[in-house]
Every structure is written in structure tokens, then in C-alpha cells.
Design a protein around this motif. Sequence first.
Motif, short mmCIF file in Angstrom:
data_model
loop_
_atom_site.label_atom_id
_atom_site.label_comp_id
_atom_site.label_asym_id
_atom_site.label_seq_id
_atom_site.Cartn_x
_atom_site.Cartn_y
_atom_site.Cartn_z
N ALA A 87 0.76 -1.10 -0.05
CA ALA A 87 0.05 -0.02 -0.17
C ALA A 87 0.93 1.18 0.20
N ALA A 88 2.05 1.24 0.68
CA ALA A 88 2.75 2.45 0.67
C ALA A 88 3.61 2.75 -0.74
N ILE A 105 -16.61 -2.01 -18.96
CA ILE A 105 -15.32 -2.25 -18.61
C ILE A 105 -14.92 -1.07 -17.62
N VAL A 106 -13.89 -1.18 -16.81
CA VAL A 106 -13.32 -0.40 -15.98
C VAL A 106 -11.84 -0.32 -16.24
N HIS A 107 -11.18 0.58 -16.52
CA HIS A 107 -9.94 0.76 -16.83
C HIS A 107 -8.98 1.40 -15.74
N VAL A 108 -8.22 0.83 -14.78
CA VAL A 108 -7.62 1.13 -13.88
C VAL A 108 -6.00 1.28 -13.94
N VAL A 109 -5.22 2.16 -13.39
CA VAL A 109 -3.73 2.35 -13.75
C VAL A 109 -3.11 1.95 -12.16
N VAL A 110 -2.30 1.10 -12.10
CA VAL A 110 -1.66 0.78 -10.80
C VAL A 110 -0.14 1.62 -10.87
N TRP A 111 -0.11 2.62 -10.22
CA TRP A 111 1.33 3.54 -10.30
C TRP A 111 2.18 2.93 -9.17
N ALA A 143 -4.91 -10.40 -7.88
CA ALA A 143 -5.95 -11.30 -7.63
C ALA A 143 -6.52 -10.79 -6.17
N GLU A 144 -5.51 -10.45 -5.23
CA GLU A 144 -5.58 -10.06 -4.06
C GLU A 144 -6.39 -8.60 -3.81
N THR A 145 -5.85 -7.71 -4.90
CA THR A 145 -6.36 -6.12 -4.74
C THR A 145 -7.79 -6.28 -5.52
N PHE A 146 -7.74 -6.75 -6.76
CA PHE A 146 -9.17 -6.79 -7.59
C PHE A 146 -10.15 -7.80 -7.45
N THR A 147 -9.36 -9.17 -7.83
CA THR A 147 -10.39 -10.08 -8.25
C THR A 147 -11.29 -10.41 -7.18
N ARG A 148 -10.54 -10.86 -5.97
CA ARG A 148 -11.18 -11.55 -4.62
C ARG A 148 -12.09 -10.23 -4.00
N PRO A 149 -11.60 -8.97 -3.86
CA PRO A 149 -12.37 -8.03 -3.02
C PRO A 149 -13.52 -7.47 -3.87
#
Length: 214
Positions: A87-88, A105-111, A143-149
Motif C-alpha cells: 500500500a505504501a 469495462i473499468v480501466h484502472v492504472v496501478v502506479w 488477484a488479492e487487490t481486485f479479483t477477490r475483493p
Amino acid sequence: MLMSDTSFRPFSFEELRQIIGANRLELLGRRPSDLRRYLAWKAKTVAEHGSVAEFIRKERLAWPATPPEGAAYLDSRGEWPRSALTAADVRILLNDFAYGVAEGIVHVVVWSRHRIPLEDAPAGQAVVDISAAARARIDAYVAETFTRPLGLRPEQVLWFKNWAQLQSVGALEHFHVLLDRPAASQALVDVVRDDTDVVAKLRALGFAVPAGVS
């Protein structure tokens, strides 16, 4: 000359899966009107901030110009530190200039503050992919951040990292996540909590976010 939106066909999730699976990322693109809007925004942003990366770092990510110890924006291409993908280390934002994807469809960017390790490749090789170890680590993170939650099936989530030649903001590390028809829920808002005005942005994308979700 750019085509019109009426002649542009949005990418379905299955088409996105095929393009990403075949690593034909150069086929991805924006709607013509969005591309024109992006180019105008880019020119204005570069004039005011010096670069798109500097605007994103300061205004969208709120990261200091000098990274904290152990969280370098540009570090070696060796092993990832343990702090990578925590998270940090990351900020998750909706893509302000998403590719021309189909509705739902949602388009997300992980920086990320850390560079994603790449495969060893000869100097000058045009396409250099993410290392196998990094790919496995991002798979687990997605999987941990998007799929399961979000209660999604694995086949409803895709991610990719553009090659260096395709990146519009190469100075800041990032990868893309595509979500197929996630529920307009508090969980979805929470996933992109690092962004601003998330509910309004999701509603602008056509998601019927219920009252009470914030």
C-alpha cells in the motif's frame, strides 16, 4: 487524420483478452474524440508542468519530488524490494484517458514507486517483457487487490504493462488493470480510493452507483 467516433468500434473484453494474450499491445487505442482530448490536455499539461509525468507525480499521485528512502521512483532493474506492490508503494487510479473499451469495462492504472523487473534481453531489442518472477508477483497482487475483493471471476480481470515504446508516461512505473462488469458497489469505490471524485467518475462511465456509496 483521425477517424470519427461513429466509425470506431470499442474493444470487447474478449478482444482485449486476445490482444493482451498475444502481446499485441500496439493494437490498443483510444476513441478518436478521447485521443483528441488527450492530445490537447497533454500539450497544456506539458506547457504548465514541464511534463505529463511531473503533473501525475505531483497532482495525481501526491508523491514528493525526492522519493523516501527505499522507495525510489527509478531504481535498478534487479530484484524487487519487499516494499514493492504494498500500500505504501502504489497508488490505484482510474485511467483519465482510458482506451476505447466497451461499456461496463473499468480501466484502472496501478502506479508504483519501484521499477518492474524486466527479462534479460539484448541491447536494442524492441520488445522487452516483464520477468517471469515479476509477472507471477503481479498476478498475485491483482488477484488479492481486485479479483477477490470485487467478487469477480479470474476471467473478468486482465492486466498488462505497455512496452517502453508504447508508454506515454515512461518516467513513472505503472501497469494497467481491466475489470469486466464489476458491480457498482462500495468495494469498487474502495479499490480506487486513491483517486478523487470516484463515484462521479464511475457514474460518468455509466455505472449506477447506489446512493450511500462514497
